[in-house]
Design an enzyme around this catalytic site. Structure first.
Site, PDB file in Angstrom:
ATOM      1  N   THR A   6      63.941  46.550  79.505  1.00  0.00           N
ATOM      2  CA  THR A   6      63.088  46.086  80.594  1.00  0.00           C
ATOM      3  C   THR A   6      63.597  46.660  81.904  1.00  0.00           C
ATOM      4  OG1 THR A   6      62.412  44.032  79.510  1.00  0.00           O
ATOM      5  CG2 THR A   6      62.285  44.076  81.905  1.00  0.00           C
ATOM      6  N   PHE A  50      63.675  46.240  85.871  1.00  0.00           N
ATOM      7  CA  PHE A  50      63.514  45.269  86.940  1.00  0.00           C
ATOM      8  C   PHE A  50      63.514  45.995  88.286  1.00  0.00           C
ATOM      9  CE2 PHE A  50      65.310  42.911  83.469  1.00  0.00           C
ATOM     10  CZ  PHE A  50      64.785  41.636  83.556  1.00  0.00           C
TER      11      PHE A  50
END
Length: 288
Positions: free
Chosen positions: A178, A180
């Protein structure tokens, strides 16, 4: 803006304690206190109001794609991106003490996590129970002990809520990552140091003329600017994808990118730079 003294050292994230965003805050900003918020809107507002100095917000996942809520909230927020962090995602199947893997009949988690752990879930033949957040699913299982229920959540959640991990690293793909972005309410944050590889994020809306998008993007090619991302999204309920989110290598003051932006402005009726920030070293290590 001048941040209130009480806000310094706080970083906002969406989710409950033990979520992936919480882990990202602790790993990359250990001197800051992670502050959970129920929704992305609440996390954005905490940064805007000065209650938190920074925000750690997921933008996209290598398996599930972009986090659509963030793409809509970010351009309207007035916040600036000052950093990016790539976090390898590892999900654990956790349950109350004494529960065995073969006992599990129901798994609690958020649908976003289910989609990243389909292989084990199919193998177990379990039913799914939706939760608002991965860490919330761990809390729910801990608060309502049942030997047939387990949760999918990060390892930190098992530690916080006193659960046993009964299956480790259950994500389908080893590359599960992921990305960010780190947000600030400062309208003009300091520029990255000279010589540092940078990413520039921006949104734009093309004019309603034939081939406007083709012509708007031509300047990036002719000026040798590497565009690493281009995504369309609907705005204000329109079914025509008129808004675009884009990322390029470099800084707006670079000669090539400056010329490309000049051409983009000619064929667009809206252009907003959301941030200029150092590229995470993960990019170079992964060949991005």
């Amino acid at each position: 803006m001048t941040l209130d003294t009480a806000s310094r050292g706080k970083i906002a994230f969406q989710g409950e304690p033990g979520a992936n965003s919480d882990e990202a805050c602790r790993a990359h900003y250990p001197d800051y206190q992670p502050v959970p918020h129920a929704t992305f809107e609440d996390a954005f507002e905490a940064v805007k109001s000065g209650a938190c100095a920074l925000g750690m917000i997921p933008l996209e996942n290598s398996i599930m794609g972009r986090v659509s809520d963030v793409h809509h909230l970010l351009p309207q927020s007035g916040l600036k991106i000052i950093g990016e962090r790539f976090k390898p995602i590892h999900f654990q199947l956790m349950a109350n003490r004494g529960t065995r893997l073969g006992d599990v009949k129901t798994v609690v988690s958020m649908p976003f996590a289910w989609g990243q752990c389909r292989r084990l879930l199919r193998q177990l033949g379990v039913s799914m129970e939706a939760a608002s957040d991965t860490a919330a699913s761990a809390r729910i299982v801990a608060e309502h002990p049942d030997p047939t229920r387990a949760a999918i959540a990060p390892a930190l959640a098992a530690e916080i809520y006193g659960l046993d991990i009964i299956a480790r690293d259950i994500e389908d793909e080893a590359h599960n990552t992921t990305r960010f972005v780190v947000l600030t309410a400062e309208p003009n944050p300091p520029a990255p140091p000279p010589g540092v590889r940078c990413v520039t994020s921006f949104v734009f809306r093309v004019r309603n003329i034939p081939a406007a998008l083709y012509k708007a993007l031509g300047g990036f090619a002719t000026n040798g600017v590497n565009m690493t991302k281009l995504e369309s999204y609907m705005e204000n309920g329109a079914f025509t994808a008129t808004f675009f989110y884009a990322e390029v290598d470099g800084r707006p003051e670079d000669v090539g990118l400056s010329h490309a932006f000049d051409e983009l402005k000619f064929f667009s009726d809206h252009l907003e730079v959301l941030g200029v920030y150092p590229a995470d070293p993960f990019r170079e290590a992964s060949g991005i």
